[in-house]
Motif scaffolding. Structure first.
Motif, short mmCIF file in Angstrom:
data_model
loop_
_atom_site.label_atom_id
_atom_site.label_comp_id
_atom_site.label_asym_id
_atom_site.label_seq_id
_atom_site.Cartn_x
_atom_site.Cartn_y
_atom_site.Cartn_z
N LEU A 1 36.49 44.50 47.74
CA LEU A 1 37.70 43.91 47.15
C LEU A 1 37.36 43.04 45.94
CD1 LEU A 1 39.77 42.92 50.32
CD2 LEU A 1 40.18 44.81 48.75
N ILE A 2 36.23 42.33 46.01
CA ILE A 2 35.81 41.52 44.86
C ILE A 2 35.51 42.42 43.66
CG2 ILE A 2 33.99 40.01 43.98
CD1 ILE A 2 33.77 38.82 46.78
N VAL A 3 34.82 43.54 43.91
CA VAL A 3 34.52 44.48 42.83
C VAL A 3 35.82 45.02 42.23
CG1 VAL A 3 33.50 46.71 42.29
CG2 VAL A 3 32.25 45.08 43.72
N ALA A 4 36.79 45.39 43.10
CA ALA A 4 38.07 45.90 42.61
C ALA A 4 38.79 44.84 41.77
CB ALA A 4 38.95 46.33 43.79
N ASP A 5 38.71 43.59 42.18
CA ASP A 5 39.34 42.50 41.44
C ASP A 5 38.70 42.33 40.06
OD1 ASP A 5 41.20 40.01 41.64
OD2 ASP A 5 39.28 39.20 40.96
N VAL A 6 37.37 42.39 40.02
CA VAL A 6 36.67 42.25 38.74
C VAL A 6 37.00 43.41 37.81
CG1 VAL A 6 34.40 42.21 37.64
CG2 VAL A 6 34.80 40.86 39.71
N LEU A 7 37.04 44.64 38.35
CA LEU A 7 37.36 45.80 37.53
C LEU A 7 38.79 45.73 37.00
CD1 LEU A 7 35.67 48.66 39.61
CD2 LEU A 7 34.84 47.57 37.50
N THR A 8 39.71 45.22 37.83
CA THR A 8 41.09 45.06 37.37
C THR A 8 41.18 44.04 36.25
OG1 THR A 8 41.95 45.65 39.56
CG2 THR A 8 43.43 44.45 38.08
N ASP A 9 40.45 42.94 36.40
CA ASP A 9 40.46 41.91 35.36
C ASP A 9 39.92 42.47 34.04
OD1 ASP A 9 40.79 38.98 34.70
OD2 ASP A 9 38.68 39.24 34.22
N HIS B 1 47.97 48.12 36.51
CA HIS B 1 46.65 47.75 37.05
C HIS B 1 46.80 46.75 38.20
CE1 HIS B 1 44.44 49.93 34.07
NE2 HIS B 1 44.83 49.18 33.05
N ILE B 2 47.68 45.77 38.03
CA ILE B 2 47.87 44.76 39.07
C ILE B 2 48.48 45.39 40.32
CG2 ILE B 2 49.11 42.63 39.63
CD1 ILE B 2 48.89 41.88 36.67
N ALA B 3 49.42 46.31 40.13
CA ALA B 3 50.04 46.98 41.27
C ALA B 3 49.03 47.80 42.07
CB ALA B 3 51.19 47.86 40.80
N LYS B 4 48.10 48.46 41.38
CA LYS B 4 47.07 49.23 42.07
C LYS B 4 46.17 48.32 42.91
CE LYS B 4 46.88 52.97 38.66
NZ LYS B 4 46.06 53.61 37.59
N LEU B 5 45.80 47.18 42.34
CA LEU B 5 44.97 46.23 43.10
C LEU B 5 45.73 45.72 44.32
CD1 LEU B 5 42.39 44.53 43.36
CD2 LEU B 5 43.48 42.80 41.89
N TRP B 6 47.01 45.43 44.16
CA TRP B 6 47.82 44.96 45.29
C TRP B 6 47.88 46.03 46.39
CZ3 TRP B 6 50.13 41.73 48.38
CH2 TRP B 6 51.19 42.17 49.18
N ASN B 7 48.13 47.29 46.00
CA ASN B 7 48.23 48.36 47.00
C ASN B 7 46.91 48.52 47.76
OD1 ASN B 7 50.89 48.95 46.34
ND2 ASN B 7 50.31 50.41 44.75
N LEU B 8 45.79 48.46 47.03
CA LEU B 8 44.49 48.57 47.69
C LEU B 8 44.27 47.41 48.67
CD1 LEU B 8 41.66 49.82 47.99
CD2 LEU B 8 40.94 48.43 46.03
N SER B 9 44.57 46.18 48.23
CA SER B 9 44.38 45.02 49.09
C SER B 9 45.28 45.10 50.32
CB SER B 9 44.67 43.73 48.32
OG SER B 9 43.82 43.61 47.20
N LEU B 10 46.51 45.54 50.12
CA LEU B 10 47.44 45.65 51.25
C LEU B 10 46.94 46.66 52.28
CD1 LEU B 10 50.17 44.93 52.53
CD2 LEU B 10 51.19 46.78 51.20
N ILE B 11 46.47 47.80 51.82
CA ILE B 11 45.99 48.83 52.75
C ILE B 11 44.77 48.34 53.52
CG2 ILE B 11 44.93 51.12 52.86
CD1 ILE B 11 46.72 51.91 50.48
#
Length: 371
Positions: free
Chosen positions: A136-144, A62-72
């Motif tokens: 990005l905030i929504v993606a962060d909340v969903l990852t959490d 889950h953390i890796a997916k959030l990182w990849n999205l943020s990086l892109i």
């Protein structure tokens, strides 16, 4: 072996007809310090690398997916900002190329002629930026939320204490086996959730095994937990991720994820008492260990050594490293560690143990029987 960098620099200076200046001496010490740090890394080269981009569990994925999205997203934004800057520079230079920069009059046309197109572009870019940031905030909340929803039915429970600068892991009784204590190395079964209770003995530490989960702070006087699951067998390196003193960078751990049957066999071995030996030299080493200060800091179940400030050594030789990942667990490194711990890990709280060479080698001989 670390080369004498200072001597080499002085030799270079003499070959050029002069002495090495003070700045060169400082550079020599800096380079030597860097080489010393590299030597510690080389000694632990057999350890797996920490890599958050290669998740081995559902939490880390889950953390890796959030990182990849943020990086892109951030990469695209960065490229667009650079492109806009380049376009602005080209347009500005093209319009005023006929006059030298020092004699160019200021451009005041926008004061009398509103730039509607530019305004629309700025407003559109601002709105788009807000939308991207909210996304990005929504993606962060969903990852959490995804991290907190991992099922923890029938977990393995481990109590971990962070200290300067090592890790103590306590396994409570399980499956009819008595509990036991180990250090700087966790074993977990593949596919089964693990709940680690975290405590700090002295200062703030942070538990981090990037291939399995994110970071979790360990605060003195406050109990916290972290849950993860290893979905692939392997050995994963962890590290204290909160500066905790002089040897913060040398406070590592290993997490060994094994198939359930191998994990059960490891638990059974760790729960067993001290392995007995008939080797005369080893028995002499045990007597020296019990008489010296070693017994006041370390526990070896089945002996009079019941100290708690240092790691439990009952099954010392089942671990891959000593000194929290600084040295491979070999007889040579054990002897060097006992003789002068601060030479291997400057700032270590373990004192040097003043033993005759024969006694020290006998202690090492006995320690190697603690399988």
């Amino acid at each position: 072996m670390i080369p004498d960098v200072g001597a080499q620099i002085h030799a270079i200076a003499r070959s050029r007809g002069g002495a090495a200046p003070a700045g060169w001496k400082r550079a020599a010490y800096t380079v030597a310090g860097s080489l010393l740090a590299m030597s510690h890394v080389a000694q632990s080269a057999a350890q797996p690398q920490q890599n958050a981009l290669q998740p081995a569990g559902v939490q880390a994925a889950h953390i890796a997916k959030l990182w990849n999205l943020s990086l892109i997203v951030c990469g695209i934004v960065f490229a667009l900002v650079l492109l806009a800057t380049l376009v602005a520079l080209v347009r500005n230079g093209r319009g005023l190329a006929a006059q030298p920069p020092a004699t160019r009059p200021p451009e005041l046309g926008s004061l009398t002629q509103p730039e509607h197109r530019t305004r629309r572009v700025v407003i559109g870019a601002s709105v788009l930026s807000v939308i991207v940031l909210v996304g990005l905030i929504v993606a962060d909340v969903l990852t959490d939320r995804a991290l907190s929803r991992m099922p923890v039915t029938d977990p393995v429970r481990i109590d971990m204490i962070g200290a300067q600068w090592w890790w103590q892991a306590s396994y409570p009784p399980q499956g009819g086996q008595p509990g036991f204590v180990t250090a700087n190395e966790l074993h977990v079964p593949v596919g089964r959730p693990v709940v680690v209770s975290l405590q700090a003995e002295d200062v703030i530490h942070s538990f981090w095994v990037p291939s399995l989960h994110g970071k979790k702070d360990m605060l003195p006087g406050i109990d916290t937990t972290i849950e993860f699951r290893a979905d692939q067998p392997g050995v994963y390196r962890g590290q204290c991720a909160e500066y905790c003193g002089a040897e913060h960078a040398l406070m590592a751990m290993l997490v060994v994820a094994e198939p359930p049957e191998r994990y059960a066999a490891w638990v059974a071995r760790q729960a067993q008492p001290l392995a007995q030996t008939t080797d005369a030299v080893a028995l002499h080493g045990r007597d020296v260990f019990e008489r010296a200060s070693c017994a006041g800091c370390h526990t070896v179940r089945g002996t009079s050594a019941t100290g708690t400030p240092g790691p439990d050594l009952t099954h010392l030789m089942s671990r891959e490293t000593i000194a929290a990942g600084v040295l491979a667990n070999t007889p040579e490194n054990l002897a060097a560690w006992i003789k002068d711990p601060n030479a291997q890990k400057p700032g270590a709280t373990m004192p040097a143990v003043p033993l005759a060479d024969a006694d020290r080698l006998a202690v090492v001989r006995w320690l190697t029987t603690l399988q």
